[in-house]
Write a protein that holds these residues in place. Structure first.
Motif, short mmCIF file in Angstrom:
data_model
loop_
_atom_site.label_atom_id
_atom_site.label_comp_id
_atom_site.label_asym_id
_atom_site.label_seq_id
_atom_site.Cartn_x
_atom_site.Cartn_y
_atom_site.Cartn_z
N VAL A 116 -27.34 -18.75 52.99
CA VAL A 116 -27.40 -18.41 51.56
C VAL A 116 -26.27 -19.12 50.80
O VAL A 116 -26.48 -19.65 49.70
CB VAL A 116 -27.33 -16.88 51.35
CG1 VAL A 116 -27.37 -16.54 49.88
CG2 VAL A 116 -28.47 -16.21 52.08
N VAL A 117 -25.08 -19.16 51.40
CA VAL A 117 -23.97 -19.82 50.73
C VAL A 117 -24.24 -21.32 50.59
O VAL A 117 -24.06 -21.90 49.52
CB VAL A 117 -22.65 -19.60 51.51
CG1 VAL A 117 -21.53 -20.44 50.92
CG2 VAL A 117 -22.25 -18.13 51.49
N ALA A 118 -24.71 -21.93 51.68
CA ALA A 118 -24.86 -23.39 51.69
C ALA A 118 -26.02 -23.85 50.83
O ALA A 118 -25.93 -24.83 50.12
CB ALA A 118 -25.01 -23.87 53.13
N PHE A 119 -27.14 -23.14 50.92
CA PHE A 119 -28.35 -23.64 50.25
C PHE A 119 -28.60 -22.96 48.92
O PHE A 119 -29.32 -23.49 48.08
CB PHE A 119 -29.56 -23.50 51.17
CG PHE A 119 -29.49 -24.46 52.33
CD1 PHE A 119 -30.02 -25.74 52.21
CD2 PHE A 119 -28.88 -24.09 53.51
CE1 PHE A 119 -29.93 -26.63 53.27
CE2 PHE A 119 -28.79 -24.98 54.57
CZ PHE A 119 -29.32 -26.25 54.44
N GLY A 120 -28.04 -21.77 48.71
CA GLY A 120 -28.25 -21.09 47.43
C GLY A 120 -27.15 -21.41 46.44
O GLY A 120 -27.20 -21.02 45.29
N PHE B 340 -32.99 -20.85 41.23
CA PHE B 340 -34.39 -21.20 41.50
C PHE B 340 -35.15 -21.42 40.20
O PHE B 340 -35.91 -22.37 40.06
CB PHE B 340 -35.07 -20.09 42.30
CG PHE B 340 -34.66 -20.07 43.73
CD1 PHE B 340 -34.48 -21.26 44.44
CD2 PHE B 340 -34.45 -18.87 44.40
CE1 PHE B 340 -34.09 -21.25 45.76
CE2 PHE B 340 -34.06 -18.86 45.72
CZ PHE B 340 -33.88 -20.05 46.41
N LEU B 341 -34.91 -20.53 39.24
CA LEU B 341 -35.59 -20.64 37.95
C LEU B 341 -35.29 -21.97 37.28
O LEU B 341 -36.18 -22.66 36.80
CB LEU B 341 -35.16 -19.49 37.03
CG LEU B 341 -35.99 -18.22 37.11
CD1 LEU B 341 -35.45 -17.20 36.11
CD2 LEU B 341 -37.44 -18.50 36.82
N ASN B 342 -34.00 -22.34 37.30
CA ASN B 342 -33.61 -23.60 36.68
C ASN B 342 -34.28 -24.78 37.37
O ASN B 342 -34.77 -25.69 36.71
CB ASN B 342 -32.09 -23.75 36.72
CG ASN B 342 -31.43 -22.91 35.65
OD1 ASN B 342 -32.09 -22.52 34.69
ND2 ASN B 342 -30.17 -22.62 35.82
N THR B 343 -34.29 -24.73 38.71
CA THR B 343 -34.92 -25.82 39.45
C THR B 343 -36.39 -25.90 39.10
O THR B 343 -36.93 -26.98 38.86
CB THR B 343 -34.76 -25.59 40.96
OG1 THR B 343 -33.45 -25.09 41.21
CG2 THR B 343 -34.97 -26.87 41.74
N ALA B 344 -37.04 -24.74 39.05
CA ALA B 344 -38.47 -24.71 38.74
C ALA B 344 -38.73 -25.27 37.35
O ALA B 344 -39.65 -26.06 37.14
CB ALA B 344 -38.99 -23.28 38.85
N LYS B 345 -37.89 -24.89 36.40
CA LYS B 345 -38.05 -25.37 35.03
C LYS B 345 -37.88 -26.88 34.97
O LYS B 345 -38.68 -27.58 34.33
CB LYS B 345 -37.00 -24.71 34.13
CG LYS B 345 -37.45 -23.41 33.52
CD LYS B 345 -36.40 -22.97 32.50
CE LYS B 345 -36.55 -21.51 32.17
NZ LYS B 345 -35.35 -21.00 31.49
N ALA B 346 -36.83 -27.37 35.63
CA ALA B 346 -36.56 -28.81 35.59
C ALA B 346 -37.72 -29.56 36.23
O ALA B 346 -38.15 -30.61 35.74
CB ALA B 346 -35.26 -29.10 36.34
#
Lengths: 330, 356
Positions: A116-120, B340-346
């Motif tokens: 979670v730290v690395a990928f999130g 995730f939301l930002n990535t999805a929007k972009a």
């Protein structure tokens, strides 16, 4: 005047001042109670502190990389409970299998943190603050609130920490084993050095091609691994797996690191310092009843020591920076 | 060749110029809807609605005016602490000593009460001890220059260590009768509105005003976005951080008054784990842990979302441990989701641009 650069370096090292401090502490306590520094008692203290030493070194790598792992106490609790229940339900299983199972569970929980730290791209403090409660909650779910007590554990399981080898308890050997391996890892392997680089200057580390995600995963997995081992040792040593095992233990591990001279901002510190820091805490905890202080004072004393240790770390770091700047200007 | 392409661009009367095609019509109804509904506060609002609908169906006791108001007693203390925590996290710091500050304040009040202090004195003592603790934190963080996580980790032990050392396994349980009003009383005679809820809403309005309408609030945002740049622009970064921690201490003192008054006793383990819950509220409210983002409304939504989620879970007999798992998961999801939301929007924007 002649200068001894080696001696100067020796004086500057945190390990030296810690050894002096520990010696002083031992002398003071011995004045109050002459039996304190007997071989047997020292061995008892080291035995008591072995688990703290292991987990603190795991914590050290996370702090070194600029993070913090607040979930170690909960990982100890969960893996200890899981291993004990495995032992309770399958008494025929050899202890070493249970040990491996406990270690693997700890590793997995640590790897989840790391993932979670690395990928999130979430700060470690937030992730581990969350997983601290999740893992603790899962411990209750797993055990349904029940305990595993001494008569439900097999003798071979309890022998894991209690057995003897060359007159020294297995638990101490485990502590030594973990310390040596992780010391080797930190100083003589490429990944180990990369942790230092990452904590010292993240941007520079990335530019020289260090894989930040890989290292982050690695250090959290190591932290989880030693916590898993500690969980097995903890429950087997006290012959009880309760749901609250090692609550608040994360503070002690961070304290050991800070006292051992590890910079909380990352990038500097060493395994021997952490070991001495952990031993320092162990001696204080063991000395409290000797000097007639109730164990309730433990938290206050520990917090105060940590604050002072951090103060010393910060002030000496600033002084060093100032000196460096002056040298550069001159 | 050159002329041709130019002509082609002109033929379409400027509507299909290369630069124009790459723009998405952001004023279209659909785009505006998407912008609104991917806003964090709106998502939280929907979640809150979902919680209500879900528990309404499961248990008839959920939608009960008295229950709904009464259950706010259980979360207003944390909600009050979330307000200054918002400032702290917004400017890139963190304070994990707040639960211990409560323990220290509560201990001080319990001690004073056992010496026969009256209600007003008790409240003043609680607030003063809280403020002092905050100043203590602030001093080490801004004057000595230690990281906030390091200092508050140490003071977490120290502030709770003092009551633990002195009280041990004992407790203070004697408080004046009128002291119970803060955590148990209702506004006015016979009304159902808890005093603590009203108090929280007043404080939230004040803090919201400070954050969104004053220079101080703008500076907090500035620090969170770029500390160094803010400093070069003449923002006294350390002074503002110092005030933030002082406020945090004061509000923890307020929370200590409410909590002690509500449960009527002081043990060293009082409010254990509150720091995590308060940070969860703030982060769930959309305040970025990296600093500089978030607003009061989001935190308010988070407060009521978590509060009523727990209330509902309690009604259907889920254990406290299930709640702990839920808050922990919420915390991690809340920090993961905006990314995730930002990535999805972009990604969506990119797709649209490629299509046109």
């Amino acid at each position: 005047m002649m200068k001894f650069p080696v001696l100067g370096k020796f004086k500057q090292r945190r390990e030296t001042s810690l050894i002096v401090l520990i010696a002083l502490l031992l002398i003071i306590v011995t004045v109050r109670s002459p039996g304190f520094v007997s071989g047997k008692n020292i061995q008892r203290i080291v035995n008591d502190t072995s688990i703290l030493v292991m987990v603190s070194i795991g914590q050290f790598f996370v702090i070194l990389a600029g993070g913090i792992d607040l979930s170690v106490g909960s990982i100890i609790g969960f893996s200890g409970m899981a291993a004990s229940m495995l032992n309770e339900n399958n008494p025929a299983l050899p202890a070493i299998v249970i040990l491996l199972a406990g270690v693997s569970i700890g590793m997995l929980l640590g790897a989840i943190n790391g993932f979670v730290v690395a990928f999130g791209k979430v700060p470690p403090i937030i992730v581990t603050l969350g997983s601290m409660s999740i893992y603790r909650g899962l411990t209750f779910v797993l055990s349904k609130g029940q305990w595993v007590t001494a008569h439900e554990m097999t003798e071979s399981y309890m022998q894991l920490p209690h057995g003897n080898f060359l007159g020294v308890s297995n638990l101490i050997w485990w502590g030594v084993f973990v310390s040596v391996i992780l010391y080797y890892f930190s100083n003589y392997t490429r990944s180990g050095r990369q942790v230092f680089a990452l904590g010292g200057n993240k941007t520079a580390a990335k530019f020289v091609g260090i894989n930040e995600r890989k290292i982050t995963m690695l250090i959290f997995t190591i932290s989880g691994l030693v916590s898993g081992l500690a969980g097995v040792m903890w429950t087997a040593r006290y012959a009880a797996a309760v749901n609250e095992t090692a609550t608040g233990f994360e503070l002690q591990t961070v304290a050991a690191c800070v006292i051992g001279g590890v910079s909380i901002a990352g990038g500097s510190g060493a395994v021997p310092g952490v070991i001495l820091g952990a031993l320092f805490i162990g001696i204080i905890n063991n000395a409290l009843p000797v000097v007639n202080l109730s164990p309730f004072y433990q938290l206050l004393i520990q917090g105060t020591i940590v604050l002072f240790a951090m103060l010393i770390n910060t002030v000496s770091e600033k002084r060093r920076e100032k000196k460096l700047l002056q040298e550069r200007l001159a | 060749m050159m002329g041709e392409t130019r002509n082609e661009a002109k033929d379409r009367s400027g509507k299909n110029l290369v630069s124009a095609t790459r723009l998405i019509n952001e004023n279209s109804y659909r785009e505006r809807m998407i912008t609104i509904f991917t806003q964090w506060e709106v998502i939280l609002g929907f979640l809150l609605l979902l919680v209500f609908l879900f528990f309404m169906n499961i248990t008839p006791y959920f939608l009960d005016g008295f229950n709904l108001l009464n259950t706010t007693f259980t979360f207003t203390e944390k909600a009050i602490m979330a307000l200054p925590m918002m400032f702290i996290i917004m400017s890139g710091d963190i304070d994990i000593s707040v639960a211990s500050i409560i323990a220290l304040c509560s201990f001080a009040m319990g001690y004073a009460s056992s010496m026969g202090a009256d209600t007003v004195t008790l409240v003043l003592i609680g607030l003063a001890v809280g403020l002092a603790s905050g100043l203590f934190n602030g001093f080490f963080i801004t004057k000595v220059g230690m990281p906030s996580i390091a200092v508050t980790l140490a003071t977490q032990s120290i502030f709770r260590g003092i009551p633990q050392a002195i009280l041990g396994d004992k407790a203070y349980t004697k408080y004046p009768a009128s002291f119970a009003y803060f955590g148990q009383g209702y506004v006015g005679n016979g009304s159902l509105i808890p005093f603590s809820l009203v108090f929280f809403l007043v404080l939230a309005t004040v803090m919201g005003f400070i954050l969104h309408k004053t220079r101080y609030g703008r500076k907090v945002y500035a620090i969170g976005n770029a500390k160094e740049a803010a400093r070069f622009c003449g923002v006294k970064v350390n002074r503002i951080r110092f005030i933030n921690f002082a406020l945090m201490g004061l509000f923890s003192g307020i929370a200590a008054v409410l909590l002690t008054s509500r449960i009527g006793s002081t043990r060293p383990n009082i409010a254990l784990g509150y720091d995590m819950e308060v940070i969860t509220l703030v982060v769930l409210g959309g305040v970025s842990i990296a600093g500089g983002k978030g607003n009061l409304f989001g935190v308010l939504m988070a407060v009521f979302l978590v509060g009523y989620l727990k209330y509902g879970m309690g009604l259907v007999n889920l254990s406290a441990k299930a709640m702990i798992i839920t808050t922990g998961t919420l915390l991690i999801v809340a920090v993961l989701l905006p990314g995730f939301l930002n990535t999805a929007k972009a990604w969506r924007k990119l797709k649209q641009q490629q299509r046109s």
